[in-house]
Scaffold this motif. Structure first.
Motif, PDB file in Angstrom:
ATOM      1  N   LYS A  20       0.833  -1.220   0.000  1.00 37.28           N
ATOM      2  CA  LYS A  20       0.000   0.000   0.000  1.00 37.28           C
ATOM      3  C   LYS A  20       0.865   1.266   0.000  1.00 37.28           C
ATOM      4  CE  LYS A  20      -3.646  -2.596   2.200  1.00 37.28           C
ATOM      5  NZ  LYS A  20      -4.372  -2.913   3.423  1.00 37.28           N
ATOM      6  N   LEU A  21       1.892   1.260  -0.813  1.00 41.77           N
ATOM      7  CA  LEU A  21       2.810   2.398  -0.827  1.00 41.77           C
ATOM      8  C   LEU A  21       2.113   3.725  -1.150  1.00 41.77           C
ATOM      9  CD1 LEU A  21       5.790   2.724  -0.195  1.00 41.77           C
ATOM     10  CD2 LEU A  21       6.297   2.403  -2.604  1.00 41.77           C
ATOM     11  N   PRO A  22       1.203   3.776  -2.136  1.00 42.29           N
ATOM     12  CA  PRO A  22       0.539   5.064  -2.411  1.00 42.29           C
ATOM     13  C   PRO A  22      -0.217   5.613  -1.196  1.00 42.29           C
ATOM     14  CG  PRO A  22       0.187   3.544  -4.226  1.00 42.29           C
ATOM     15  CD  PRO A  22       0.825   2.745  -3.126  1.00 42.29           C
ATOM     16  N   ALA A  23      -0.869   4.732  -0.434  1.00 43.58           N
ATOM     17  CA  ALA A  23      -1.586   5.190   0.764  1.00 43.58           C
ATOM     18  C   ALA A  23      -0.605   5.713   1.810  1.00 43.58           C
ATOM     19  CB  ALA A  23      -2.424   4.041   1.341  1.00 43.58           C
ATOM     20  N   PRO A  41      17.364   1.615  -3.306  1.00 41.05           N
ATOM     21  CA  PRO A  41      17.567   0.530  -4.264  1.00 41.05           C
ATOM     22  C   PRO A  41      16.512  -0.562  -4.081  1.00 41.05           C
ATOM     23  CG  PRO A  41      19.647   1.154  -3.235  1.00 41.05           C
ATOM     24  CD  PRO A  41      18.568   1.920  -2.520  1.00 41.05           C
ATOM     25  N   GLY A  42      15.934  -1.039  -5.163  1.00 37.94           N
ATOM     26  CA  GLY A  42      14.883  -2.040  -5.082  1.00 37.94           C
ATOM     27  C   GLY A  42      13.491  -1.431  -4.994  1.00 37.94           C
ATOM     28  N   GLY A  43      13.401  -0.092  -4.995  1.00 38.35           N
ATOM     29  CA  GLY A  43      12.096   0.557  -5.060  1.00 38.35           C
ATOM     30  C   GLY A  43      11.508   0.937  -3.715  1.00 38.35           C
ATOM     31  N   GLY A  44      12.203   0.678  -2.615  1.00 41.75           N
ATOM     32  CA  GLY A  44      11.708   1.088  -1.301  1.00 41.75           C
ATOM     33  C   GLY A  44      11.754   2.594  -1.160  1.00 41.75           C
ATOM     34  N   LEU A  58       9.940   1.864   3.577  1.00 36.72           N
ATOM     35  CA  LEU A  58       8.740   1.157   3.120  1.00 36.72           C
ATOM     36  C   LEU A  58       9.135   0.371   1.880  1.00 36.72           C
ATOM     37  CD1 LEU A  58       6.289   4.148   3.516  1.00 36.72           C
ATOM     38  CD2 LEU A  58       6.498   2.167   5.035  1.00 36.72           C
ATOM     39  N   VAL A  59       9.094  -0.937   1.994  1.00 34.39           N
ATOM     40  CA  VAL A  59       9.595  -1.822   0.952  1.00 34.39           C
ATOM     41  C   VAL A  59       8.408  -2.448   0.234  1.00 34.39           C
ATOM     42  CG1 VAL A  59      11.086  -3.797   0.479  1.00 34.39           C
ATOM     43  CG2 VAL A  59      11.556  -2.336   2.470  1.00 34.39           C
ATOM     44  N   THR A 250      -2.124   2.471  10.842  1.00 31.34           N
ATOM     45  CA  THR A 250      -1.454   2.852   9.590  1.00 31.34           C
ATOM     46  C   THR A 250      -2.169   2.197   8.399  1.00 31.34           C
ATOM     47  OG1 THR A 250       0.020   0.945   9.543  1.00 31.34           O
ATOM     48  CG2 THR A 250       0.743   2.866  10.835  1.00 31.34           C
ATOM     49  N   PRO A 251      -1.825   2.616   7.179  1.00 31.36           N
ATOM     50  CA  PRO A 251      -2.410   1.949   5.998  1.00 31.36           C
ATOM     51  C   PRO A 251      -2.127   0.449   5.978  1.00 31.36           C
ATOM     52  CG  PRO A 251      -1.394   4.026   5.349  1.00 31.36           C
ATOM     53  CD  PRO A 251      -1.020   3.802   6.792  1.00 31.36           C
ATOM     54  N   SER A 252      -1.074   0.010   6.666  1.00 28.23           N
ATOM     55  CA  SER A 252      -0.739  -1.422   6.687  1.00 28.23           C
ATOM     56  C   SER A 252      -1.532  -2.204   7.723  1.00 28.23           C
ATOM     57  CB  SER A 252       0.764  -1.599   6.980  1.00 28.23           C
ATOM     58  OG  SER A 252       1.532  -1.155   5.894  1.00 28.23           O
TER      59      SER A 252
END
Ligand code: FE2
Length: 302
Positions: A20-23, A41-44, A58-59, A250-252
């Motif tokens: 839920k990265l956008p949230a 690196p890896g998009g986190g 946030l991975v 949290t969103p998570s």
């Protein structure tokens, strides 16, 4: 209380896997006041709380879970000493790769899986950001520095072994316990940097505590949760660390405890206590479907 120095100085950073990265990108600056940092690196995504390049990562991934914990030691010699101690405890560390060191924005790290399989890292030389910290919303600031980024409360799959890991192998101070349900352990003046729960259910992170510098910061966060339909608790005062705080979902799905003026303790003279309830008052869950409304007087003058 232990006479062995803990070697770990502070709770330095923490990583969470999320789908839920956008949230989170919406939530983190607007509700808790974190600053969005670099893409790792890896998009986190790095979240900043102070002058460090990152405190939270946030991975991206399919699960909403704790990915890693980072404990700070003072320098390379302290990391070597810690490695020796953990080898003696039967938990050898693996040195971090160059890519891992770059990704965590540190000078050196080593890691192991704790007894419940949580990736636990030890590092030194955290990078300071080149860009000055700017909170995501009006905020006095986060209380970090030598105290670390806050505290983390875990429900591990093996609470007894996790407690032994922190208390015996890492020489954390057992500050107090809530009967046999929750153990609070510290490595510096912060009352506790990690909590180990023994309340059953699946292994999970229960909450991450972030401390802010002013009670107004906590009050504003509560208003933002009420106005935004975000699950939260009302204000409460903890009986052990005297933290005045709220809990924000949290969103998570796990919670952030957002608190003010936690107690500091002196490791040299502290005696482990037992408490019989978590809160002196408050910490009641807010009903987001029926949120509290402004008082009539406030409505009239607006
Ligand atoms: Fe807490």
């Amino acid at each position: 209380m232990t006479s062995t120095p803990p070697l770990v100085r502070s709770f330095g950073y923490v990583g969470f896997e999320t789908a839920k990265l956008p949230a989170w990108v919406e939530f983190a600056p607007k509700v808790i006041g974190a600053m969005i940092g670099e893409t790792l690196p890896g998009g986190g995504l790095a979240l900043r709380l102070d002058d460090w390049s990152y405190r939270l990562a946030l991975v991206p991934g399919p699960a909403e879970r704790l990915a890693f914990i980072g404990w700070e030691v003072s320098d390379a010699a302290a990391l070597t000493a810690l490695e020796d101690r953990l080898v003696a405890a039967g938990m050898p560390l693996t040195r971090g790769s160059d890519e891992e060191v770059r990704s965590r924005r540190v000078q050196g790290l080593a890691w192991c899986l704790d007894p419940s399989g949580i990736r636990t890292e030890f590092f030194f030389g955290a990078e300071r950001a080149s860009v000055e910290f700017a909170a995501g919303r009006p905020l006095s600031g986060f209380v970090t520095g030598d105290l670390g980024l806050g505290h983390l409360v875990l429900q591990p799959s093996d609470p007894d072994a996790t407690l032994q890991f922190y208390r015996d192998a890492l020489a954390f101070r057992l500050t107090d316990r809530l009967h046999a349900h929750l153990y609070f352990l510290g490595c510096n003046q912060r009352h506790h940097s990690v909590g180990v729960a023994n309340i059953g259910g699946p292994a999970r992170v229960l909450h991450l505590m972030l401390e802010v510098g002013d009670i107004d910061d906590v009050g504003r966060a509560l208003d933002l949760c009420i106005d935004g339909g975000i699950r939260a608790s009302m204000l409460g005062l903890h009986s052990n660390d005297r933290m005045t705080s709220i809990y924000i979902t949290t969103p998570s799905g796990w919670e952030i405890e957002y608190g003010w003026q936690g107690m500091l303790v002196d490791s040299g003279s502290w005696v482990t206590e037992t408490i019989d309830r978590p809160s002196v008052w408050g910490h009641r869950q807010l009903d987001v479907d029926h949120p509290p409304a402004p008082r009539r007087f406030q409505q009239v003058i607006q």
